[in-house]
Design a protein around this motif. Sequence first.
Motif, PDB file in Angstrom:
ATOM      1  N   UNK A 176       0.838  -1.191   0.000  1.00  9.70           N
ATOM      2  CA  UNK A 176       0.000   0.000   0.000  1.00  9.70           C
ATOM      3  C   UNK A 176       0.874   1.242   0.000  1.00  9.70           C
ATOM      4  N   UNK A 177       0.590   2.147  -0.918  1.00 13.68           N
ATOM      5  CA  UNK A 177       1.268   3.437  -0.955  1.00 13.68           C
ATOM      6  C   UNK A 177       0.347   4.498  -0.377  1.00 13.68           C
ATOM      7  N   UNK A 178       0.628   5.002   0.839  1.00 16.30           N
ATOM      8  CA  UNK A 178      -0.237   6.034   1.421  1.00 16.30           C
ATOM      9  C   UNK A 178      -0.043   7.371   0.718  1.00 16.30           C
ATOM     10  N   UNK A 179      -1.137   8.088   0.542  1.00 19.75           N
ATOM     11  CA  UNK A 179      -1.111   9.422  -0.041  1.00 19.75           C
ATOM     12  C   UNK A 179      -1.582  10.421   1.018  1.00 19.75           C
ATOM     13  N   UNK A 180      -1.134  11.682   0.942  1.00 21.68           N
ATOM     14  CA  UNK A 180      -0.256  12.280  -0.057  1.00 21.68           C
ATOM     15  C   UNK A 180       1.166  11.726  -0.071  1.00 21.68           C
ATOM     16  N   UNK A 181       1.676  11.229   1.108  1.00 18.93           N
ATOM     17  CA  UNK A 181       3.032  10.675   1.142  1.00 18.93           C
ATOM     18  C   UNK A 181       3.164   9.854   2.417  1.00 18.93           C
ATOM     19  N   UNK A 194       3.130  12.047   5.285  1.00 18.15           N
ATOM     20  CA  UNK A 194       1.859  12.742   5.499  1.00 18.15           C
ATOM     21  C   UNK A 194       0.731  11.789   5.075  1.00 18.15           C
ATOM     22  N   UNK A 195       0.457  10.779   5.907  1.00 12.88           N
ATOM     23  CA  UNK A 195      -0.473   9.731   5.495  1.00 12.88           C
ATOM     24  C   UNK A 195      -1.946  10.095   5.635  1.00 12.88           C
ATOM     25  N   UNK A 196      -2.247  11.260   6.205  1.00 10.03           N
ATOM     26  CA  UNK A 196      -3.637  11.704   6.343  1.00 10.03           C
ATOM     27  C   UNK A 196      -3.769  13.100   5.752  1.00 10.03           C
ATOM     28  N   UNK A 197      -4.743  13.270   4.875  1.00  8.95           N
ATOM     29  CA  UNK A 197      -5.025  14.582   4.300  1.00  8.95           C
ATOM     30  C   UNK A 197      -6.077  15.267   5.170  1.00  8.95           C
TER      31      UNK A 197
END
Length: 209
Positions: A48-53, A56-59
């Motif tokens: 799993x690639x978390x976004x945004x990064x 920073x795994x939670x927007x």
Amino acid sequence: MPRPRRSDRPRIRIVRNLRVLVAAPAHSPRCQADARRVAARLTYLRRVNPLPSPTQPVLIVPPGAADRALGADADVLYICTHSYPGPDPEGLLDTDLASLNSPLTAKALILDTCWGAAPTVRRALAALRPAHLPPLALLACSGPARFDHHVLAGPLLEALLTGPCTDPWHQRLAAAKATALTTAEMAAHTRRDWARWQIHSVPGTSITP
């Protein structure tokens, strides 16, 4: 008995880089806490690639900016938020549904909020979904979400990492939910009314050039 021909065997796809965006509203510390728990659970899933990064795994979404989450270039969106009270919500992530305009291109959306499966919400999502894309797979609650339901997200996403490569995403999401609910990890959460969390296939209505 002869062995099945290769073409007769079930085709299993391993998703190598499932891009997952976890989002929560800026005004709700509780939603942010649940979203961070989901993001922390994702760190155990290597594909799993978390976004945004990863850093920073939670927007965190400010009021009026839900398009930042819904318009993200992700495979799966997990949004933990509040809806307005009642079965006909008018907003999402502190944003009026009528003002949403970013194309919704994700394959699946897990909407952790009360009334997330309401017809008003599904129509708003369909209006963002480009008509040429396969329908959006939506997992959402048909009524109030009285308990913290973020506990399902980790096992469900783990189950999504494998599956028949020819199945539509709403079928994959349904199968992943069924698999997740049978895990030992979910045994402590049987009091939650998971039957109200249904998978919907949301065809797009947005015509893009």
